[in-house]
Design an enzyme around this catalytic site. Sequence first.
Site, PDB file in Angstrom:
ATOM      1  CE  LYS A   1      -3.522   2.305   2.360  1.00 30.77           C
ATOM      2  NZ  LYS A   1      -4.679   2.383   3.409  1.00 30.77           N
TER       3      LYS A   1
ATOM      4  NE  ARG B   1      -5.887   9.541   2.730  1.00 24.56           N
ATOM      5  CZ  ARG B   1      -4.510   9.921   2.768  1.00 24.56           C
ATOM      6  NH1 ARG B   1      -4.014  10.935   2.640  1.00 24.56           N
ATOM      7  NH2 ARG B   1      -3.522   8.649   2.765  1.00 24.56           N
TER       8      ARG B   1
ATOM      9  CE  LYS C   1      -3.662   7.911   6.643  1.00 24.57           C
ATOM     10  NZ  LYS C   1      -4.688   6.840   6.340  1.00 24.57           N
TER      11      LYS C   1
ATOM     12  CD  GLU D   1       5.753  -4.260   3.798  1.00 19.23           C
ATOM     13  OE1 GLU D   1       5.215  -4.940   4.512  1.00 19.23           O
ATOM     14  OE2 GLU D   1       6.084  -3.285   4.493  1.00 19.23           O
TER      15      GLU D   1
ATOM     16  CE  LYS E   1      -5.994   1.948  -0.634  1.00 19.76           C
ATOM     17  NZ  LYS E   1      -6.365   1.876   0.651  1.00 19.76           N
TER      18      LYS E   1
ATOM     19  CB  SER F   1     -11.295   7.328  -3.939  1.00 28.16           C
ATOM     20  OG  SER F   1     -10.130   7.515  -3.321  1.00 28.16           O
TER      21      SER F   1
ATOM     22  CE1 TYR G   1     -14.968   3.494  -3.409  1.00 23.89           C
ATOM     23  CE2 TYR G   1     -12.861   3.611  -4.558  1.00 23.89           C
ATOM     24  CZ  TYR G   1     -13.527   3.621  -3.287  1.00 23.89           C
ATOM     25  OH  TYR G   1     -12.852   3.596  -2.348  1.00 23.89           O
TER      26      TYR G   1
HETATM   27  C1  PBG Z   1      -7.407   3.421   5.304  1.00 21.08           C
HETATM   28  C2  PBG Z   1      -7.690   3.458   4.126  1.00 21.08           C
HETATM   29  C3  PBG Z   1      -7.581   4.346   2.900  1.00 21.08           C
HETATM   30  C4  PBG Z   1      -8.329   3.660   1.720  1.00 21.08           C
HETATM   31  C5  PBG Z   1      -8.593   2.302   2.168  1.00 21.08           C
HETATM   32  N1  PBG Z   1      -8.268   2.059   3.390  1.00 21.08           N
HETATM   33  C6  PBG Z   1      -7.190   5.514   2.890  1.00 21.08           C
HETATM   34  C7  PBG Z   1      -6.063   5.931   3.356  1.00 21.08           C
HETATM   35  O1  PBG Z   1      -4.796   4.923   3.543  1.00 21.08           O
HETATM   36  O2  PBG Z   1      -5.486   7.174   3.575  1.00 21.08           O
HETATM   37  C8  PBG Z   1      -8.181   4.369   0.257  1.00 21.08           C
HETATM   38  C9  PBG Z   1      -9.290   3.896  -0.547  1.00 21.08           C
HETATM   39  C10 PBG Z   1      -9.585   4.732  -1.819  1.00 21.08           C
HETATM   40  O3  PBG Z   1      -8.969   5.762  -1.948  1.00 21.08           O
HETATM   41  O4  PBG Z   1     -10.402   4.227  -2.451  1.00 21.08           O
HETATM   42  N2  PBG Z   1      -6.906   2.556   6.044  1.00 21.08           N
END
Ligand code: PBG
Length: 322
Positions: free
Chosen positions: A194, A204, A216, A232, A247, A273, A312
């Site tokens: 991720k 968010r 993050k 990982e 991701k 997203s 989505y």
């Molecule tokens: C948070 C989480 C996030 C997403 C899924 N779980 C956002 C982040 O890590 O800040 C993002 C999914 C998306 O953007 O569609 N644990």
Amino acid sequence: MRRRPRRNRSNQGVRSMVEETKLSTENLIYPLFIEDGVGVKTEIKSLKDNFRWSLDTLLPEIEACVKLGLDKFVLFPAVKESLKDSIASYSYAQDNFYLNAIHKIKSEFPQLSLMSDVAMDPYSSDGHDGLVKNNRILNDETLPILAKMAIAQAQAGIDILGPSDMMDGRIGFLRDELDASGYSDTSIMSYTAKYASAFYEPFRDALDSAPKSGDKKTYQMNPANKNEALLEAELDFQEGADMMMVKPATCYLDIIHVLKENFDIPITAYNVSGECAMIYAASEKGWLDYETSMYEMLLSIRRAGADGILTYFAKDFAKFQQ
Ligand code: PBG
């Protein structure tokens, strides 16, 4: 010219016979956002036709999705600010609306696979995925919190837990705690690679879950790194992950590919997203055709090696397949 590749493209029948990658609704997992309340259906401004639902409006929506052939959903809670604290205690509270919703959905639709998100951010007053002390995200102190959350979700009926927090050692920790609590049948789809990505912004917004300070980058991966994704993955594999996710998806097709080549467990990808928002926005402007560009994006993720795709677009894809 003896070799003319165009001959194998000459008509639809031949083209579909030699098609190397198949994409179908079965490959898709549909994200849904839930909040507490009644009669809620609030559109997420950057994700056309995606909404924050309350349980009463969500149940008929799930039914409509099931009729279209969708059978896998990932559920995300939008938690009121007043219920958030530094230890994310609401994530495993007895009266948690998200856990109640999982229980209810699972009892109404036992045939579905329900997936959750395991991370502190939607419940944390700091908006980070782990426990914050003196501006640092504490790793080992976060693990027992994640385990309480994971056990509560498993107890509510989640089939696949999705740890998205990127703390070190969390897959093994969660696996042991789940097994010790009688949840050895609950799967883990690890958010293995991720990345600290700019493409999470609409999500968010949807959950009001942005970090209150800092970013993050001390736990999510640097987009520049590929070897680190293999590390990982090696750790998650050894620690017992059932499936491993990359991701975001489209800017990280090489990562999906390298994990698929190197590990014998299913690889999934999160078409996040921001990736979907780009296509929504461009097609609204008439710059891209929604159906064909969305299809091509999903197909390329699948071609790279993803067995499953969180997206989505799932409902619209299923609709277009009818
Ligand atoms: C948070 C989480 C996030 C997403 C899924 N779980 C956002 C982040 O890590 O800040 C993002 C999914 C998306 O953007 O569609 N644990």
